[in-house]
Structures are given as structure tokens and as C-alpha cells.
Motif scaffolding. Structure first.
Motif, short mmCIF file in Angstrom:
data_model
loop_
_atom_site.label_atom_id
_atom_site.label_comp_id
_atom_site.label_asym_id
_atom_site.label_seq_id
_atom_site.Cartn_x
_atom_site.Cartn_y
_atom_site.Cartn_z
N ILE A 127 25.52 -10.09 -23.83
CA ILE A 127 24.35 -10.97 -23.93
C ILE A 127 24.73 -12.28 -23.28
N ARG A 128 23.83 -12.83 -22.53
CA ARG A 128 24.14 -14.08 -21.85
C ARG A 128 22.94 -15.00 -21.95
N HIS A 129 23.21 -16.18 -22.42
CA HIS A 129 22.13 -17.15 -22.47
C HIS A 129 22.55 -18.34 -21.62
N VAL A 130 21.71 -18.67 -20.67
CA VAL A 130 22.02 -19.77 -19.78
C VAL A 130 21.22 -20.97 -20.22
N GLY A 131 21.91 -22.04 -20.48
CA GLY A 131 21.23 -23.23 -20.96
C GLY A 131 20.95 -24.18 -19.82
N GLY A 132 20.58 -25.36 -20.20
CA GLY A 132 20.25 -26.36 -19.18
C GLY A 132 21.49 -26.87 -18.50
N SER A 133 21.30 -27.40 -17.34
CA SER A 133 22.45 -27.90 -16.59
C SER A 133 22.57 -29.39 -16.81
N MET A 134 23.74 -29.87 -16.51
CA MET A 134 24.00 -31.28 -16.69
C MET A 134 23.17 -32.08 -15.71
N ARG A 135 22.63 -33.15 -16.20
CA ARG A 135 21.82 -33.98 -15.30
C ARG A 135 22.38 -35.39 -15.28
N GLY A 136 21.85 -36.15 -14.39
CA GLY A 136 22.23 -37.56 -14.39
C GLY A 136 23.02 -37.90 -13.16
N ALA A 137 23.37 -39.18 -13.11
CA ALA A 137 24.08 -39.66 -11.93
C ALA A 137 25.43 -38.98 -11.80
N GLY A 138 26.08 -38.79 -12.94
CA GLY A 138 27.38 -38.15 -12.88
C GLY A 138 27.29 -36.75 -12.34
N ALA A 139 26.23 -36.07 -12.76
CA ALA A 139 26.09 -34.70 -12.31
C ALA A 139 25.85 -34.62 -10.82
N GLU A 140 25.17 -35.61 -10.29
CA GLU A 140 24.89 -35.53 -8.86
C GLU A 140 26.13 -35.77 -8.03
N GLN A 141 27.09 -36.42 -8.61
CA GLN A 141 28.30 -36.66 -7.82
C GLN A 141 29.18 -35.43 -7.76
N ILE A 142 29.02 -34.59 -8.75
CA ILE A 142 29.83 -33.37 -8.73
C ILE A 142 29.14 -32.36 -7.84
N SER A 143 29.93 -31.68 -7.07
CA SER A 143 29.30 -30.76 -6.12
C SER A 143 29.08 -29.38 -6.71
N VAL A 144 29.45 -29.18 -7.97
CA VAL A 144 29.16 -27.90 -8.61
C VAL A 144 28.14 -28.16 -9.69
N LEU A 145 27.51 -27.08 -10.11
CA LEU A 145 26.54 -27.19 -11.18
C LEU A 145 27.25 -26.91 -12.49
N VAL A 146 27.09 -27.81 -13.44
CA VAL A 146 27.72 -27.61 -14.74
C VAL A 146 26.60 -27.30 -15.73
N ARG A 147 26.69 -26.19 -16.36
CA ARG A 147 25.62 -25.83 -17.29
C ARG A 147 26.20 -25.11 -18.49
N THR A 148 25.41 -25.13 -19.54
CA THR A 148 25.87 -24.47 -20.76
C THR A 148 25.55 -22.98 -20.66
N VAL A 149 26.45 -22.22 -21.17
CA VAL A 149 26.30 -20.77 -21.10
C VAL A 149 26.90 -20.19 -22.36
N VAL A 150 26.22 -19.23 -22.93
CA VAL A 150 26.79 -18.53 -24.08
C VAL A 150 26.81 -17.05 -23.75
N GLU A 151 27.97 -16.48 -23.89
CA GLU A 151 28.08 -15.05 -23.59
C GLU A 151 28.70 -14.35 -24.76
N SER A 152 28.27 -13.14 -24.96
CA SER A 152 28.87 -12.39 -26.06
C SER A 152 28.77 -10.92 -25.76
N LYS A 153 29.75 -10.21 -26.17
CA LYS A 153 29.66 -8.76 -26.04
C LYS A 153 28.74 -8.23 -27.13
N ALA A 154 28.14 -7.11 -26.85
CA ALA A 154 27.22 -6.54 -27.85
C ALA A 154 27.30 -5.03 -27.77
N SER A 155 26.76 -4.41 -28.80
CA SER A 155 26.73 -2.96 -28.79
C SER A 155 25.56 -2.50 -27.94
N LYS A 156 25.45 -1.23 -27.77
CA LYS A 156 24.41 -0.75 -26.88
C LYS A 156 23.03 -0.86 -27.49
#
Lengths: 217, 562
Positions: free
Chosen positions: A67-96
Motif C-alpha cells: 500500500i502506498r500513500h503519497v502525501g503533499g510535497s514540500m513547498r516554499g522558498a526552501g523547496a524551490e531551491q532544492i532540485s528534487v521533490l521532497v514529499r511525504t510517502v507512507v508505504e506498507s506491505k499488505a496481504s493479498k
């Protein structure tokens, strides 16, 4: 959290990219065949619709679900200076049963995608995963055997690295540094921005693919 | 770099890369042992990978040189395409830089060791291996040192160090500001981080536009799912689900989609047959026509994924707890089985059948004692401890089933610390390890004598219990007669646990420890049914059927005490 960049590469150069990644990472490549189901919550589940992705790894003998939940990405002046996208993500294994479970609590299938390709996981300043896949769509529901690429000539390259709130800067710089090595073949950028292809990728690919082992010096 | 230097560099690297490594401890074993890098070094330096990279780099460089050669030979006047060459060179140099960096980290544990001394390099090797600088280099270094320390050579050494440090800092800060200025200028001029990206051939506009469009499609599809959404009316179930979804989707899907996909339903029935084969023993037993194995168009024909009709939970699966209560609900046609019949049936039937039969028998027993239900409400704190004292009760087992029940009960009850005293025998027993013990109890009458009991004992990890079992065989005949005489102050009931214990005691040498052992194991199981109330009769029945019936338990007790 994760740092992520994406880029595209023409399908004809994917092999060269594989050679390059193999050389840079030093680990064997892993096959990737993931059936990704994107579920959106129904109206009865809260004011804001939420989206959850179920990834079924079909490359293994027994499919494993994540299971994967993708959250919002970092915003703001700091985020624009970074050339990668930083975002929250939650992943978990699950049964079928996870798909059935989500259906039961009211999530509905929004779209599904089949990703076929390969990936390299290695450590280079940070735990980096480079995935090169072709995104395939299915005309009929769940018909993974009849999936056709969305864009036959272009494949997606995604570089991700897990990060925490306190070290994402280091991780971002590690990812950026690694991306430099791929510069001859492709441009990488945050997922929202388009990059185009590298004009000279052909030459770089040719040099990577040539059989090598020239005369001894 | 010219060819000779490249060759020298490459010649050195493989030598460094695949030498007999230095043992971390520095000890060289005299015996021929495989030498390995220490774990720490191995962590820092992947030797095999390094070698692969070095070899790859070597090949790349030789390739480039070969290209030069070819061009020089075939067309002496032409010059190579410098853009390409520069690109390749940048890659090669990058890779070399990385290799050198990695090796630098661990160079302390490595020594360059000439593999092959021959006429060619015999003269140059001592020079390469020596650590003394060449004369020219020595002179160079002397002049530099003089220049550096010109102003401060006369001062004490620590002061010199400080001054040098200050100089280094100044230079460092100057470099940083310079970098910043360059970066800002780059940004303002839009050059981007990488130099030379705009040199060389560019795509013509049409091609670039096409690629741009494709790229947008791809990114949108992967990140947002654009272009992948199948309209609801086209979300028809595929004829055959992929294997990873076959098991997942059918469950409950039919229940969900009943009434939803009237349009889809008839279509699906045609595909139902092949899918049913995939259900793998799906115990879903809805009314006929349930769409087992149908893929999840739970979105369905109605155009929107419509899950609001999921009111009925899916039929119980194989994995839902198969409580005995289920069997409670099925009426038991057989009410009166002779002991003989019961024994055979119990012995030969499967576990469920056994449970069922016992349940039936219990039903019959229940009917004989309707007042039993009332007993349940009165739960006195049990006196398992009391049971211990009643050691001399002879176990009189009139019938097999009673025997089984007794023994199962005995096991269970002895494990219970608390038992309502007025429970109908067997009611209080909830599910223990019913299967094993049950069958084992039943099995004792097959003539395998105590083997079943032994298995039961093993299951309860209490072999001492077995010692008591043999005694039970003889007393079986007495059990049925005990139905109607209960001790403990109650006309029809005695404490089941008491009954059990008595029987256990009656089975031979009283063995307190064995009971204690069983107590621990089965306490939990018996607890479940020790709830006051008539409803518990049902539950008790459930419990009963999972263990051996002991309808005669109370009577037995009474007899024993009397």
C-alpha cells in the motif's frame, strides 16, 4: 518522506541507460513488473477525497502487495531551491486481501497501470532507487496480459530516495549528485516539470553500448 | 591525457584492484590460506565492483583511442566530432574520478605490488615505487616551501601553523564567494548547472514538439492517471483475471454487485463458468448465479463504482472462525442413538460429524433435562480445588460417549479454576483443542485402547494423565446410569468439574499433577462457556459438540459420591 525526480528517455536508449546504471551502481538489476491500482475514496469517507495506491509486485513467484500513500510535497522558498521533490510517502506491505478490503470500505478504482521495467537499488550517499519502466495501460479492466504502453517510444525514469525530516537536504544533494552522472543520457527534474530529452543521448548511448574491449594499450 | 599516461594509470589500477589483499591485522599467514579483506574494508570498498568499474573504464578509454586511430587511419585529414568526444571524455573522467575517490578512502590498507617485472619496466619500477621525490620535484618543492614560509620562517612553529591556517581560510572563503557569484550569474543567464548543454545538434522543432507531447502524456499518466481512466460503462469484467487478482477479487464481489450490475450480470454469467474453476474451493455459497471469480467491476455497469450496496457481508470464508455455533443452527435429526451406533459413528466420522453427532446426542440429553438450562444461571465459583480431595470416586462409565465426554471434560475442567457449579455437563466446555482431543477421546473406543488417550495426553503435554486413563475403560458402563443422580446439593447437577475430577480420580491412581497440567492448558477453553444464562446452553452445546459429550456426567458424580 522521499526525494524524487523523474525524467524520460527514449526507448531506444534504455539499454544504454541500463549499462550506465549497472556500472554506476554495481548491483544487479531487478526486474520490475508492478500492477498499480490507484483507488480513490468515495464520498462517504470524508470531506477530502484521498487516494491510495496498491502496488502488486508480479515479478516474484507469489505476488506481494504494497500500500502506498503519497502525501503533499514540500513547498516554499526552501523547496524551490532544492532540485528534487521532497514529499511525504507512507508505504506498507499488505496481504493479498488489501484490494478487497479497500473496496469494502468504500474506495473505488480510479485507474490502474502496469509498469514493466527494471530497477537498481544501491547506496551512494543515500539509499537510492532508480527505476526505469514503461507505463502500460489496460484497455480492459485488470487485463494485465494485454497492456499496451501509454507512450511506446518513451519510458519513464524515476529516482527516489527515502528521507527523513532532518536529513532530506543531504539526501537531496546525494540524489542530485547521482543525477549528474546520468546527464549524458537524460535530464531529470521534479515530477511536475517537463524536461525533454537529451539531444546527444544517442551518442552517449552508442558509446555505452559499443562492445568495448578494444586493443590493448 | 596522453596514451602513455592513460596506460600507466590503467596498468596501475588493475594491479591495485586485484592484488593479494593485505590482511587487516597485518599478519601474513605462512600457510596457504585464502586471504580476505577485513570486513571493514570490504564495507567501504566493493572489490569486485571496483574491478568491474576499472575494467569498464579501461575498455571505454581504449574504445575512444581506437576511434581516434580509425579516424586517423582512414581519413588523415578529418578530425573527430569533438562534441561527442568531449561528452565521452567527461563520462570517462567522471568515472575515473569516482574510482580514485573510492580507492583513496581505503588506500591505507593497500599496497601497490608489481605483478610482472620484465625487461620493459625493470628500469622504471624502482623509480615508481620509491617514495623519494624525483630531483626535479624536489627542487620544485623546495622553492614552493620557501615561497610559502618566506615571511614567517623565523617565527616559532605553532605561529607558523596558525598563519598558514589563516591563509587557508581566507582562500577558502574567497573560493566560496566566487562559486556563489558564478552560480548566480549562471542562473541569471539561464545557463543551468551543466555547462555545454546547448552545444551540439538540437532537435528540430517538430520532433521536439512530438517528444514534448509524449512526455506530457507519460508523466500525466504515471503521476495523475490521466488517460488511464476507463469509463464506467466500459469497465466490464475481463474474461479472465490475472492470477494475482483471481483470489482477491471474487470474495464478496458477487455480494457487492448483486443488484448493481444488472446490465453486467447476464454477461458475466457466461463467463462465470470458467471463473468458477478459479475460485479454488471458495466456500461462498450464495444463491445460484453468484458471480464468483468475476473481476472487480465493482465499478460495475452502472457507470460508477458503486459500493453502497455492500450491506451483506460476504459469506463466511474458509478463514472465518469455524465456531461450533454454526453447527448449532442446524437441527439435528437424530435424537436417539444407541451407544453402539454412537460409538461407531463417532469413530468413523470426520471431526465435524463427530461434533454433530455429539451435538445431537446432547440434544437428546438436553431434552431429557429441560431444567438444565436453569442451572446455567447459577454459577457458583467452582471448586476445582475441591476436586482434588475427591480422589476415591470410582469412575463408572456406562457408555462410550459419556466416557469420552468425561475424559474430555475432565481434562478441561481440571484446568479451570472457576466454574459455575450448576452448569449442565458439557455445556461449560468451550472449544478446546477440540479436534485433537476429541478424536483422541473418540479413538479410545476403537480398541486402540489408550492410544487415543495418549495422543490427547500428549496434546495436553501431560503424560501423566495417561496413567489414569486405563482405569476409565472399565468404568464406562456406569456412566449412562449416572445421568439422574447428581451430587453437590443439586438434584440434577453437580459441578461438572467435580464430576470430571472424580472420574479422573476414579481412573486409577489419583494424579493431582496431571490434572493441574490439564488445567493450565484448558482453562481458557472451558471458561468460554461458563456464562450464566440459558443462552449458554446453546454455547455449551457448541462447546460440547467440540468435545466429547458427557451427558451423564452429573449422574456419574452422584453415583460416585453416593
Amino acid at each position: 518522506m522521499e526525494c524524487v525526480v523523474q525524467g524520460i528517455i527514449e526507448t531506444q536508449h534504455v539499454e544504454a541507460l541500463e549499462v550506465l546504471l549497472q556500472g554506476l551502481s554495481g548491483v544487479p538489476k531487478e526486474r520490475v513488473r508492478v500492477h498499480e491500482l490507484c483507488l480513490k475514496s468515495g464520498p462517504n469517507l470524508g470531506v477530502v477525497p484521498s487516494e491510495v495506491r496498491l502496488l502488486c509486485d508480479l515479478a516474484q513467484p507469489t505476488p506481494s502487495w504494497t500500500i502506498r500513500h503519497v502525501g503533499g510535497s514540500m513547498r516554499g522558498a526552501g523547496a524551490e531551491q532544492i532540485s528534487v521533490l521532497v514529499r511525504t510517502v507512507v508505504e506498507s506491505k499488505a496481504s493479498k486481501n488489501v484490494l478487497h478490503y479497500f473496496y469494502t470500505i468504500g474506495y473505488k478504482l480510479d485507474h490502474e497501470l502496469l509498469k514493466i521495467g527494471f530497477a537498481f537499488r544501491f547506496h551512494r550517499g543515500a539509499q537510492i532507487t532508480v527505476t526505469v519502466t514503461s507505463a502500460n495501460k489496460m484497455a480492459k479492466l485488470h487485463a494485465t496480459d494485454e497492456a499496451v504502453p501509454v507512450t511506446p517510444g518513451i519510458q519513464l525514469v524515476e529516482i527516489t530516495a527515502p528521507a527523513a525530516a532532518d536529513n532530506y537536504n543531504d539526501v537531496a544533494s546525494a540524489v542530485t549528485a547521482f543525477c549528474e552522472y546520468l546527464a549524458p543520457l537524460l535530464h531529470l527534474s521534479k515530477p511536475g516539470n517537463t524536461t525533454g530529452i537529451v539531444p546527444t543521448a544517442g551518442a552517449a548511448a552508442a558509446s555505452l553500448m559499443s562492445s568495448g574491449g578494444g586493443k590493448t594499450l | 591525457m596522453d596514451a602513455a599516461a592513460a596506460a600507466a594509470a590503467l596498468g596501475a589500477t588493475p594491479a591495485a584492484g586485484a592484488p593479494p589483499p593485505v590482511a587487516a591485522a597485518g599478519e601474513q599467514q605462512a600457510a596457504p590460506r585464502a586471504e580476505r579483506l577485513s570486513a571493514g574494508v570490504q564495507q567501504q570498498l566493493n572489490l569486485e565492483g571496483m574491478r568491474a568499474r576499472a575494467v569498464g573504464l579501461y575498455k571505454a578509454i581504449s574504445r575512444i583511442l581506437e576511434d581516434f586511430d580509425v579516424i586517423a587511419r582512414t581519413n588523415p585529414g578529418a578530425s573527430p566530432k569533438w562534441q561527442d568526444v568531449l561528452g565521452q571524455f567527461s563520462m570517462v573522467s567522471m568515472e575515473l574520478f569516482n574510482i580514485v575517490e573510492d580507492i583513496k578512502n581505503v588506500s591505507k590498507v593497500f599496497v601497490v605490488y608489481p605483478r610482472n617485472v620484465n625487461a620493459e619496466n625493470a628500469t622504471i619500477l624502482p623509480v615508481m615505487l620509491s617514495s623519494k621525490l624525483l630531483p626535479e620535484m624536489e627542487v620544485e618543492e623546495a622553492t614552493k616551501r620557501e615561497h610559502l614560509l618566506s615571511g614567517i620562517a623565523n617565527l616559532p612553529v605553532p605561529t607558523q601553523i596558525e598563519k598558514l591556517k589563516a591563509r587557508i581560510d581566507m582562500i577558502g572563503s574567497a573560493c566560496e564567494t566566487a562559486e556563489k557569484v558564478i552560480a548566480e550569474c549562471r542562473k541569471s543567464y539561464g545557463l543551468g548547472a551543466r555547462q555545454g548543454a546547448n552545444l551540439g545538434p538540437t532537435l528540430d522543432k517538430a520532433q521536439a514538439a512530438k517528444i514534448q507531447e509524449q512526455e506530457n502524456l507519460l508523466r500525466a499518466a504515471v503521476n495523475y492517471g490521466e488517460g488511464l481512466r476507463v469509463p464506467g460503462d466500459q469497465r466490464q469484467p475481463h474474461s479472465s483475471l490475472p492470477s494475482h487478482l483471481v483470489e482477491v477479487l471474487p470474495f464478496g464481489d458477487g455480494a457487492q454487485n448483486f443488484g448493481d450490475n444488472s446490465g453486467v450480470y447476464p454477461k458475466n454469467t457466461s463467463t462465470f463458468a470458467p471463473n468458477s474453476a478459479n475460485t479454488q474451493g471458495n466456500p461462498i455459497q450464495a444463491s445460484g448465479g453468484q458471480l464468483l471469480g468475476r473481476p472487480a467491476p465493482s465499478p460495475g455497469a452502472t457507470g460508477t463504482p458503486n459500493f453502497e450496496n455492500v450491506s451483506t457481508p460476504p459469506m463466511p470464508y474458509a478463514n472465518s472462525p469455524r465456531s461450533g455455533a454454526n453447527m448449532m443452527n442446524t437441527p439435528s435429526p437424530q435424537q436417539h442413538l444407541t451407544p453402539q451406533q454412537q460409538r461407531q459413528k463417532l469413530m468413523h466420522a470426520s471431526q465435524q460429524q463427530q461434533l454433530h453427532a455429539q451435538q445431537q446426542q446432547l440434544h437428546s440429553q438436553q431434552q431429557l433435562r429441560p431444567s438444565a438450562a436453569g442451572m446455567l444461571a447459577q454459577s457458583t465459583i467452582p471448586q476445582l480445588q475441591d476436586l482434588q480431595g475427591q480422589a476415591q470416586q470410582k469412575l463408572q462409565v456406562p457408555g462410550q460417549q459419556q466416557m469420552q465426554y468425561n475424559q474430555a471434560l475432565s481434562q478441561q475442567f481440571q484446568n479451570r479454576q472457576m466454574q459455575p457449579g450448576r452448569m449442565q455437563p458439557g455445556m461449560s466446555q468451550s472449544q478446546l483443542n477440540q479436534g485433537n482431543q476429541l478424536r483422541s477421546h473418540l479413538g479410545q473406543f476403537t480398541g486402540a485402547a489408550n492410544s487415543a488417550m495418549f495422543t490427547a495426553a500428549q496434546a495436553s503435554s501431560n503424560s501423566q494423565m495417561m496413567a489414569n486413563m486405563p482405569g476409565t475403560m472399565q468404568s464406562q458402563s456406569l456412566l449412562p446410569q449416572m445421568q439422574y443422580g447428581l451430587t453437590g446439593g443439586h438434584p440434577q447437577r453437580s459441578h461438572p468439574s467435580q464430576m470430571l475430577t472424580d472420574q479422573m480420580f476414579g481412573m486409577g491412581a489419583t494424579n493431582t499433577t496431571s490434572m493441574m497440567g490439564m488445567q493450565q492448558q484448558q482453562q481458557q477453553g472451558v471458561y468460554g462457556n461458563m456464562q450464566a444464562g440459558a443462552q449458554n446452553m446453546q454455547q455449551g452445546m457448541v462447546g460440547l459438540q467440540n468435545q466429547t459429550q458427557n451427558p451423564n456426567f452429573p449422574q456419574q458424580r452422584q453415583q460416585n459420591q453416593q
